[in-house]
Motif scaffolding. Structure first.
Motif, mmCIF file in Angstrom:
data_model
loop_
_atom_site.group_PDB
_atom_site.id
_atom_site.type_symbol
_atom_site.label_atom_id
_atom_site.label_comp_id
_atom_site.label_asym_id
_atom_site.label_seq_id
_atom_site.Cartn_x
_atom_site.Cartn_y
_atom_site.Cartn_z
ATOM 1 N N ILE A 224 0.806 -1.183 0.231
ATOM 2 C CA ILE A 224 0.414 0.036 0.012
ATOM 3 C C ILE A 224 0.739 1.369 -0.195
ATOM 4 N N VAL A 225 1.971 1.153 0.753
ATOM 5 C CA VAL A 225 2.946 1.959 0.749
ATOM 6 C C VAL A 225 3.767 2.336 -0.431
ATOM 7 N N GLU A 226 4.312 1.623 -0.914
ATOM 8 C CA GLU A 226 4.325 1.892 -2.743
ATOM 9 C C GLU A 226 4.052 1.947 -3.873
ATOM 10 N N ILE B 188 2.128 9.454 -6.028
ATOM 11 C CA ILE B 188 2.735 10.800 -5.288
ATOM 12 C C ILE B 188 3.548 10.893 -6.486
ATOM 13 N N ARG B 189 4.286 9.947 -6.494
ATOM 14 C CA ARG B 189 5.882 10.518 -7.622
ATOM 15 C C ARG B 189 5.215 10.470 -9.092
ATOM 16 N N GLN B 190 3.359 10.198 -9.689
ATOM 17 C CA GLN B 190 3.752 10.034 -10.583
ATOM 18 C C GLN B 190 2.947 11.396 -10.362
ATOM 19 N N GLU B 191 2.530 11.444 -9.256
ATOM 20 C CA GLU B 191 1.018 13.191 -9.358
ATOM 21 C C GLU B 191 2.051 14.426 -9.274
ATOM 22 N N TYR B 192 3.380 14.295 -8.585
ATOM 23 C CA TYR B 192 4.483 15.261 -9.014
ATOM 24 C C TYR B 192 5.135 15.116 -10.858
ATOM 25 N N ASP B 193 5.292 14.142 -10.911
ATOM 26 C CA ASP B 193 5.889 13.872 -12.693
ATOM 27 C C ASP B 193 4.805 14.820 -13.033
#
Length: 226
Positions: free
Chosen positions: A43-45, A51-56
């Motif tokens: 779940i954390v991953e 989050i990484r996708q949203e940041y990108d």
């Protein structure tokens, strides 16, 4: 076996069963803990990935926005430069136009110029009869050079002298009343047309300036702006 032995065996069996139950419970607890940790890690991953996708995605949006803003600023700067260049070139043309207004002040030279312009117009039209228009202030001067102009044309074109009718009803616009006047004006010269009006030679000073301006514009830009 007496009751004491039976009781002892039963207690041993109970302890054995309880120990097995505790061991089984421990195994279940450990297994559940491992599954919980694995699921929690997944779940954390997954959340980290989101989050990484949203940041990108947002970083790309910011990058695109920066590129658009840069492009808009660059285009705005280019437009300002082009406008400034046009202003310089146009101001030069306006200055030349103001100098044209002084041409008619030299009466003797302007009279000869009108004769030459009429001859040039006749050579372009090559018509036996033409209609000539001029500024009302130039009418007398034009009429005074007609005979010389007709003779000069006839000699150059090796044809009979043409008939030239000076329009005394419709005149070219007058000189400007003031330097900042926005009314139509004419700096001088003539307009000559065939009798049917199908062929027109606009030989005014302003028209000649426009022709030279268009022809020399690339050279003017190169000299003024590099």
């Amino acid at each position: 076996m007496n009751d004491a032995d039976v009781s002892k065996q039963i207690q041993q069996m109970v302890r054995f069963i309880r120990q097995e139950a505790e061991e089984k419970a421990n195994e279940i607890s450990v297994s559940a803990e491992e599954e919980f940790n694995i699921e929690k890690l997944q779940i954390v991953e997954a959340e980290k990935k989101k989050i990484r996708q949203e940041y990108d995605r947002k970083a790309k949006q910011v990058d695109v926005k920066k590129k658009i803003e840069y492009s808009m600023q660059l285009n705005a700067s280019r437009i300002k430069v082009l406008q400034a260049q046009d202003d310089i070139v146009n101001s030069m043309k306006e200055s030349a136009g103001k100098d044209l207004l002084k041409v008619a002040d030299g009466k003797k030279a302007y009279k000869k110029l009108l004769e030459d312009l009429i001859v040039q117009s006749l050579l372009r039209l090559k018509e036996p009869a033409v209609l000539l228009r001029c500024r009302e202030v130039d009418k007398k001067v034009v009429e005074s050079v007609l005979e010389e102009a007709k003779k000069a044309y006839a000699d150059k074109a090796n044809v009979p002298a043409p008939k030239i009718t000076v329009d005394d009803r419709v005149f070219l616009p007058p000189p400007p009343k003031s330097g900042d006047s926005h009314e139509p004006y004419c700096s001088g010269g003539v307009v000559v047309a065939s009798q049917d009006g199908k062929i027109v030679c606009e030989n005014t000073l302003d028209a000649r300036l426009d022709v030279v301006y268009r022809q020399k514009l690339p050279e003017i830009r190169k000299r003024l702006l590099g």
